[in-house]
Scaffold this motif. Sequence first.
Motif, PDB file in Angstrom:
ATOM      1  N   ARG A   1       0.827  -1.207   0.000  1.00 24.51           N
ATOM      2  CA  ARG A   1       0.000   0.000   0.000  1.00 24.51           C
ATOM      3  C   ARG A   1       0.863   1.259   0.000  1.00 24.51           C
ATOM      4  N   GLU A   2       1.944   1.264   0.787  1.00 28.08           N
ATOM      5  CA  GLU A   2       2.851   2.412   0.809  1.00 28.08           C
ATOM      6  C   GLU A   2       3.499   2.611  -0.562  1.00 28.08           C
ATOM      7  N   LEU A   3       3.923   1.524  -1.178  1.00 28.32           N
ATOM      8  CA  LEU A   3       4.528   1.621  -2.509  1.00 28.32           C
ATOM      9  C   LEU A   3       3.525   2.133  -3.538  1.00 28.32           C
TER      10      LEU A   3
ATOM     11  N   ALA B   1       3.968   5.378  -5.780  1.00 30.25           N
ATOM     12  CA  ALA B   1       3.855   5.293  -7.238  1.00 30.25           C
ATOM     13  C   ALA B   1       2.875   6.337  -7.762  1.00 30.25           C
ATOM     14  N   GLU B   2       1.809   6.614  -7.002  1.00 29.94           N
ATOM     15  CA  GLU B   2       0.870   7.662  -7.411  1.00 29.94           C
ATOM     16  C   GLU B   2       1.559   9.022  -7.404  1.00 29.94           C
ATOM     17  N   ARG B   3       2.382   9.272  -6.391  1.00 33.03           N
ATOM     18  CA  ARG B   3       3.096  10.551  -6.342  1.00 33.03           C
ATOM     19  C   ARG B   3       4.113  10.651  -7.478  1.00 33.03           C
ATOM     20  N   LEU B   4       4.753   9.554  -7.805  1.00 32.67           N
ATOM     21  CA  LEU B   4       5.742   9.569  -8.881  1.00 32.67           C
ATOM     22  C   LEU B   4       5.096   9.664 -10.258  1.00 32.67           C
ATOM     23  N   SER B   5       3.846   9.320 -10.350  1.00 29.32           N
ATOM     24  CA  SER B   5       3.183   9.420 -11.652  1.00 29.32           C
ATOM     25  C   SER B   5       3.054  10.877 -12.089  1.00 29.32           C
ATOM     26  N   ALA B   6       3.131  11.800 -11.142  1.00 26.50           N
ATOM     27  CA  ALA B   6       3.093  13.225 -11.490  1.00 26.50           C
ATOM     28  C   ALA B   6       4.361  13.644 -12.229  1.00 26.50           C
TER      29      ALA B   6
END
Length: 191
Positions: free
Chosen positions: A43-45, A49-54
Amino acid sequence: MSFLQAPESSDWLLSTIPWLLGLCAVAAGATAAGVWLLHTRLRELARLAERLSALEPIQTTLARVAREREDLDLRRIEHVLIEIRDGQRRLEDSLLRAAQVAHHGELARGLPASDGAGLSERIVQRLIAHGYEHVQVVPTLEELAKLFEAGGSHEVLVEARRAGVQCKGRVLVRDGVVVEVEVKPAYSMFP
């Protein structure tokens, strides 16, 4: 012989069952804890990954800008900027020299002579043009006025700072005109 007889296999199996069940329960608990830890890490990853998608739109924009600016040579631009900076310094020196020569010409035509304050101001302005700050002229204004009246070449001691480093040196004054500036960091004076 009864002493050396082997125990019956069913008694041995029955006595180890509670131990085996306890060991299985501990293994199941450890496995459940491991699965729970893996689930929380996943879940943390996923959040990371959502933050890195930006970053993906930024990367595409950066690639587009790089394709548009491939013709720019950064080393050439850097050299041009250095040449402009050096030219500006040479221009400042030329303007200061011209102003001092004009001032010296006024003195030769009999216009009012400058006092020690005027000479001190010219020395300070020259050092500021060379990039120094907190400039201090060591001789007093009276001593500078005597040097100015005496004419000829004189060395005037100065102290200043450049890039946070204390510097000391001399300014060569000839007939009231600043001719040469020689200022070095104070630490270079020691062996």
